[in-house]
Design an enzyme around this catalytic site. Structure first.
Site, PDB file in Angstrom:
ATOM      1  N   LYS A 183      32.729  26.651  -2.647  1.00  0.00           N
ATOM      2  CA  LYS A 183      31.335  26.329  -2.986  1.00  0.00           C
ATOM      3  C   LYS A 183      30.599  25.772  -1.772  1.00  0.00           C
ATOM      4  O   LYS A 183      29.417  26.066  -1.552  1.00  0.00           O
ATOM      5  CB  LYS A 183      31.292  25.315  -4.136  1.00  0.00           C
ATOM      6  CG  LYS A 183      29.882  24.825  -4.511  1.00  0.00           C
ATOM      7  CD  LYS A 183      28.941  25.959  -4.865  1.00  0.00           C
ATOM      8  CE  LYS A 183      27.707  25.509  -5.623  1.00  0.00           C
ATOM      9  NZ  LYS A 183      26.909  24.485  -4.997  1.00  0.00           N
ATOM     10  N   GLU A 190      24.108  30.003   2.107  1.00  0.00           N
ATOM     11  CA  GLU A 190      22.764  29.875   1.525  1.00  0.00           C
ATOM     12  C   GLU A 190      21.779  29.305   2.555  1.00  0.00           C
ATOM     13  O   GLU A 190      20.657  29.801   2.684  1.00  0.00           O
ATOM     14  CB  GLU A 190      22.842  28.970   0.297  1.00  0.00           C
ATOM     15  CG  GLU A 190      21.538  28.694  -0.418  1.00  0.00           C
ATOM     16  CD  GLU A 190      21.728  27.713  -1.550  1.00  0.00           C
ATOM     17  OE1 GLU A 190      20.977  26.718  -1.614  1.00  0.00           O
ATOM     18  OE2 GLU A 190      22.646  27.914  -2.383  1.00  0.00           O
TER      19      GLU A 190
END
Length: 483
Positions: A183, A190
């Site tokens: 993550k 991102e």
């Protein structure tokens, strides 16, 4: 009273929407929040009429759960997670499961897995991506921790996760902190994706002088091709949004970017593991630079404006160059992210399935995009692939985009428009494919001033040499080490 399938602590936006998602999929959920008024507001509001139980203490929550109990924490990362674990431990029994669904640091998840295992309890540290919409209608879920806990939560997690081509965007990642590490890398990528899009926007706006309507049209067109992704889609929407006065809303937004730290963690881990995560590092630093607003405004009065615009080629030519630069740089960003996961897996002893990771990111999460299917195919074809850029599909894509990529970087440099992510990605590409780099001179410098020694191209690897460069130095070399 009928027992609940799972309990959830923390009724902020993500927590509430995950609970509603679980209830929609037929699960009975018990909820608790430290501010108990929020429990009542939720149960009597959004959760009214649904199979959701409100509780007013940790003890009441645990008592309402079917055994083995499953308690999910959706609270702020850090000490708050540990405090809730400490409150849960005395009221749980061996075999029960604690799940941390926040953005915790993977080292903390490793520590918690091992600590709770010693008490007979099971722990899962899971990354969840997709924001409010994803949590409500199908996020990407990346669980890791105690593998014995996975069968107990698998049906719930895979039911509420996003689905792409019939497959759930939730698969077991690996032991200890693997889920939260993946993550973390997702969030780093991102950062990179967002910075790349912002650089394309800046060049369209400040170099090419395109209108917001035209930029909206271009991003919409891009979203129908190889750049199809959630972030490109929302960028097109943002550029079409006008303020009350009819002017583009984005022009009214202060140019200082916030961050919550996961991009920084990604960069720090890359440095610790010796992985050249250059693009994501530049994306983090770009946010830091943006925060120096007052200083930048002052510097502009001293260092002067940008040079006069230098544009070669038609608008369409330059738009194609920006498209190619964005696509090629995005490939590099993902290649670097998967390199980091590969190195971490080697160090931590994790057995990561990179095809499954790409699958989990295809839906629900912020970086979801069409080309994640190509990444999955690359790793399904060769699970030991050293670098994504070496897969035939991506090799061809990079070579095809290279000319436009260089034109876009030239456009940025000639017009004084910062494009650190485009530039760093291209530099990495050129460096990675170079048989010989100037590090030979660097090693000579290190040996000159610090007797750090060097290897020779005409001798076997692992054999080290030291030169007395000045004629009056010693013959003793410094201890060698691997960076």
């Amino acid at each position: 009273m009928e027992k609940a399938d799972i309990g959830l602590i923390g009724l902020a936006v993500m927590g509430q929407n995950l609970v509603l998602n679980m209830a929609d999929h037929g699960y009975r959920v018990a909820v608790y929040n430290r501010t108990t008024d929020k429990v009542d507001e939720f149960v009597n509001g959004p959760a009214q009429g649904k199979n959701i139980i409100g509780t007013h203490s940790v003890e009441e929550l645990v008592a309402s759960l079917e055994k083995p109990r499953k308690v999910m924490l959706m609270v702020k990362a850090g000490d708050v997670v540990d405090r809730f674990i400490d409150r849960l431990v005395p009221v749980l029994e061996p075999g029960d499961v604690i799940i941390d669904g926040g953005n915790s640091y993977y080292v903390d998840s490793t520590r918690r897995t091992q600590y709770l295992r010693g008490l007979g309890l099971r722990f899962i540290g899971t990354g969840i991506s997709g924001g409010e919409e994803g949590a409500r209608h199908g996020p990407s879920i990346m669980p890791g921790g105690d593998v014995e806990a996975w069968p107990l939560v698998r049906d719930i997690f895979q039911s509420i996760a996003a689905r792409v081509d019939g497959e759930s965007c939730c698969q077991w990642v690996g032991q200890d902190g693997a889920g939260h590490f993946v993550k973390m890398v997702h969030n780093g990528i991102e950062y990179g994706d967002m910075q790349l899009i912002c650089e394309a926007y800046a060049l369209m706006n400040n170099a090419l002088g395109m209108s917001y309507q035209r930029m909206h049209e271009v991003f919409s067109e891009w979203n129908a091709g190889v750049l199809d992704s959630y972030l490109i889609e929302i960028t097109a929407d943002i550029l079409a949004m006008n303020d009350e006065d009819g002017e583009p809303l984005v022009e009214k937004i202060l140019d200082t970017a916030g961050q919550k730290g996961t991009g920084k963690w990604t960069g720090i881990n890359a440095l610790e593991l010796g992985v050249p995560l250059t693009l994501i590092g530049e994306a983090v630093f770009a946010r830091v630079l943006s925060s120096l607003k007052d200083e930048r405004v002052h510097a502009a009065t001293i260092l002067g404006p940008r040079p006069d615009r230098v544009i070669t080629g038609s608008e369409d030519d330059n738009i194609r160059a920006l498209h190619d630069a964005l696509y090629a740089s995005k490939i590099i960003s993902y290649a670097q992210g998967f390199m980091l996961m590969r190195e971490a897996a080697t160090e931590q002893g994790w057995d990561l399935n990179y095809g499954n990771i790409a699958l989990m990111w295809r839906g629900g999460c912020i970086i979801r995009s069409a080309f994640l299917g190509n990444i999955k195919a690359a790793y399904d074809s060769n699970p030991q692939l050293q670098n994504l850029a070496l897969d035939a599909f991506f090799t061809d894509a990079l070579k095809t985009a290279e000319s436009g990529w260089r034109d876009a970087v030239t456009l940025a440099v000639n017009n004084g428009i910062p494009a650190p992510a485009f530039v760093s990605a291209l530099s990495y590409f050129d460096g990675y494919r170079s048989e010989r780099l100037p590090a030979n001179l660097l090693q000579a410098q290190r040996d000159y001033f610090g007797a750090h020694s060097y290897e020779r191209v005409d001798r076997p690897r692992g054999e080290f040499f030291h030169t007395d460069w000045t004629g009056h130095g010693g013959k003793v070399a410094s201890t060698t080490y691997e960076a």
